[in-house]
Scaffold this active site. Structure first.
Site, PDB file in Angstrom:
ATOM      1  N   GLY A   1       0.815  -1.195   0.000  1.00  0.00           N
ATOM      2  CA  GLY A   1       0.000   0.000   0.000  1.00  0.00           C
ATOM      3  C   GLY A   1       0.852   1.250   0.000  1.00  0.00           C
ATOM      4  N   SER A   2       0.268   2.349   0.417  1.00  0.00           N
ATOM      5  CA  SER A   2       0.972   3.621   0.422  1.00  0.00           C
ATOM      6  C   SER A   2       1.958   3.690   1.578  1.00  0.00           C
ATOM      7  CB  SER A   2      -0.032   4.772   0.541  1.00  0.00           C
ATOM      8  OG  SER A   2      -0.617   4.790   1.834  1.00  0.00           O
TER       9      SER A   2
ATOM     10  N   GLU B 296       5.522  -3.450   1.613  1.00  0.00           N
ATOM     11  CA  GLU B 296       5.905  -3.094   0.244  1.00  0.00           C
ATOM     12  C   GLU B 296       5.062  -1.875  -0.095  1.00  0.00           C
ATOM     13  OE1 GLU B 296       6.036  -2.068  -3.250  1.00  0.00           O
ATOM     14  OE2 GLU B 296       4.535  -3.641  -3.522  1.00  0.00           O
ATOM     15  N   LEU B 297       5.704  -0.694  -0.152  1.00  0.00           N
ATOM     16  CA  LEU B 297       4.964   0.564  -0.149  1.00  0.00           C
ATOM     17  C   LEU B 297       5.138   1.319  -1.467  1.00  0.00           C
ATOM     18  CD1 LEU B 297       5.880   1.507   3.539  1.00  0.00           C
ATOM     19  CD2 LEU B 297       3.894   0.213   2.700  1.00  0.00           C
TER      20      LEU B 297
ATOM     21  N   GLU C 184       4.443  10.452  -5.943  1.00  0.00           N
ATOM     22  CA  GLU C 184       3.971   9.295  -6.707  1.00  0.00           C
ATOM     23  C   GLU C 184       2.608   9.628  -7.318  1.00  0.00           C
ATOM     24  OE1 GLU C 184       3.386   4.485  -6.212  1.00  0.00           O
ATOM     25  OE2 GLU C 184       3.062   5.768  -4.463  1.00  0.00           O
TER      26      GLU C 184
END
Length: 466
Positions: free
Chosen positions: A215-216, A237-238, A366
């Site tokens: 996610g973020s 895992e961002l 992003e």
């Protein structure tokens, strides 16, 4: 306080059609799921490795049997073109089968105690055991594939798993959960539905041994902070802001194609490892932009269920509006739009921008949509420096025919993976995937994750040798 009969309605983001609904998990329901998962975990832990492998093979076969229906349902609720959701479901099948093999390869070690004076006659070995109950927090962009990575690895290691599907597209995972229920021990695999209150509750719960989140960065920091109160394991895992660097000796047409296929026409631009920044060396800048614009003009935006569609709707109208605002910030900072900036509902036409100032704060953010901002650089070391200055460090790509230059630049880039002469939008299930800095520091993949979802125990046998 949520009503016990509250539901989450799921809609096609392109048409607004209501596709179905899932029940919202209440606080009491979450506590009951966590309690039941303890029983499911004990049942999983009792299964020998070969039975866990068979379980995962049965799940893969069940998904494969409904592969086209699942791809269609996923395209409906997610917005990715049907041609791409077929690939996602196929990846999930491969992941479950790969994890079936990993279930039989959870190795311990024999550690030579004769390295320590006085311990020569003793024997030490390590074994790996399940962690317990794993919480898998799944994002909307690749829900079926990333679910397989998290839930499949948890089961392969002998854990129970509680999955939180994405709110906007949970239907395909609910159908897969029914397939899993036909094979897994009772309560070893459960789904809970809701928003941040569910993910935060899982992070804080005593009965959860590990939390896996894609996610973020903002969400990851919140989950890590809450999980720290119970010292549970956190696998993150961002975000990413992946750079693709085009050197003057690159194959320009193929490099442009890597941006189109790795950003504008892959997952509607909603991929953590998509090409989000493009740096082009001065001598080939104009040639590259011409190639990129020519290829972008051929993309078809439309109904995600149409086989001819390259770019479907984003996950929601709000997501498209956020992308529109990000483009406006880049333009305000001096970037020049080279394509039509047109948003209609959840649809957003692919955008190419040039003359992007590398100092722009918007360039450092992003952008989760089909936007390709292009900046210039003079020397390769300038590009690797600018690319590495990002707070994110997921992946990067280098385009050059000089292999020595490629390896040198790869060493200089502060990221988890570097793709040479390809797109950053590459993820193979048997590779470690993840990155540095605000990307989270973790690496997910079928070899790595199974090990990470076990705990290591040391056993010492005194006077094992004469």
């Amino acid at each position: 306080m949520l009503a016990a009969d509250a539901v989450i309605a799921v809609h096609n983001p392109g048409t607004g059609e209501r596709l179905g609904e899932v029940p919202v998990t209440t606080g009491d329901g979450l506590n009951a799921a966590i309690e039941a998962a303890q029983r499911g975990q004990r049942a999983m832990a009792k299964l020998p490795a070969h039975e866990r492998a068979q379980l995962l093979h049965r799940i893969a076969a069940g998904i494969e049997k409904e592969q086209e229906q699942l791809a269609y349902l996923l395209a409906q609720e997610n917005g990715k073109p049907i041609t791409q959701t077929r690939g996602e479901v196929a990846a999930a099948i491969r992941i479950f089968r790969g994890l079936a093999g990993e279930a039989t390869r959870i190795f311990g070690r024999q550690i030579p105690l004769d390295a320590v004076p006085g311990l020569e006659k003793h024997l030490a070995v390590t074994i790996r055991e399940p962690l317990g109950v794993v919480a898998a927090l799944v994002p909307f962009n690749y829900p079926v594939e990333l679910y397989a990575h998290k839930a499949g690895a948890a089961l392969a290691a002998g854990n129970a798993v509680i999955v939180q599907p994405p709110r906007r597209c949970p239907l395909a995972l609910h159908r897969i959960a029914e397939i899993v229920a036909d094979s897994a021990p009772e309560h070893a695999h459960q789904l809970v539905n809701g928003g941040p209150e569910i993910s935060q509750g899982l992070a804080e719960a005593e009965g959860i041994a590990a939390v896996s989140l894609t996610g973020s960065t903002r969400a990851g920091k919140e989950i890590a902070a809450r999980a720290s109160r119970t010292l549970k394991k956190v696998l993150l895992e961002l975000g990413g802001n992946d750079a693709l660097i085009v050197c003057e000796d690159a194959d320009i047409e193929k490099a442009a194609e890597a941006v189109v296929l790795g950003r504008l026409a892959r997952g509607n631009g909603q991929i953590c490892c998509a090409v989000k920044r493009v740096y082009v060396q001065d001598p080939v800048h104009d040639e590259f932009v011409d190639a990129l614009l020519a290829q972008t003009s051929k993309l078809t935006v439309g109904d995600q269920l149409d086989e001819r569609t390259d770019v479907g709707p984003l996950i929601a109208k709000e997501a498209a509006a956020e992308v529109e605002q990000a483009v406006a910030r880049l333009v305000a900072d001096g970037a020049k739009p080279r394509t039509r900036n047109n948003r209609h509902g959840a649809f957003f036409d692919p955008v190419v921008l040039t003359d992007v100032p590398t100092s722009s704060r918007a360039f450092a953010e992003e952008i989760f949509g089909p936007v390709a901002p292009v900046a210039r650089f003079a020397e390769p070391e300038d590009a690797t420096r600018m690319a590495s200055e990002s707070p994110y460090g997921l992946q990067a790509a280098v385009w050059t025919r000089d292999i020595s230059r490629a390896f040198t630049m790869a060493r200089q880039l502060d990221v988890g993976s570097v793709i040479v002469n390809g797109s950053t939008a590459l993820r193979a299930e048997n590779l470690p995937f993840g990155g540095t800095k605000d990307t989270g520091g973790y690496r997910e993949g079928i070899h790595d994750t199974v090990t990470d979802l076990t705990s290591q125990k040391t056993i010492v046998v005194m006077d094992a040798f004469q």
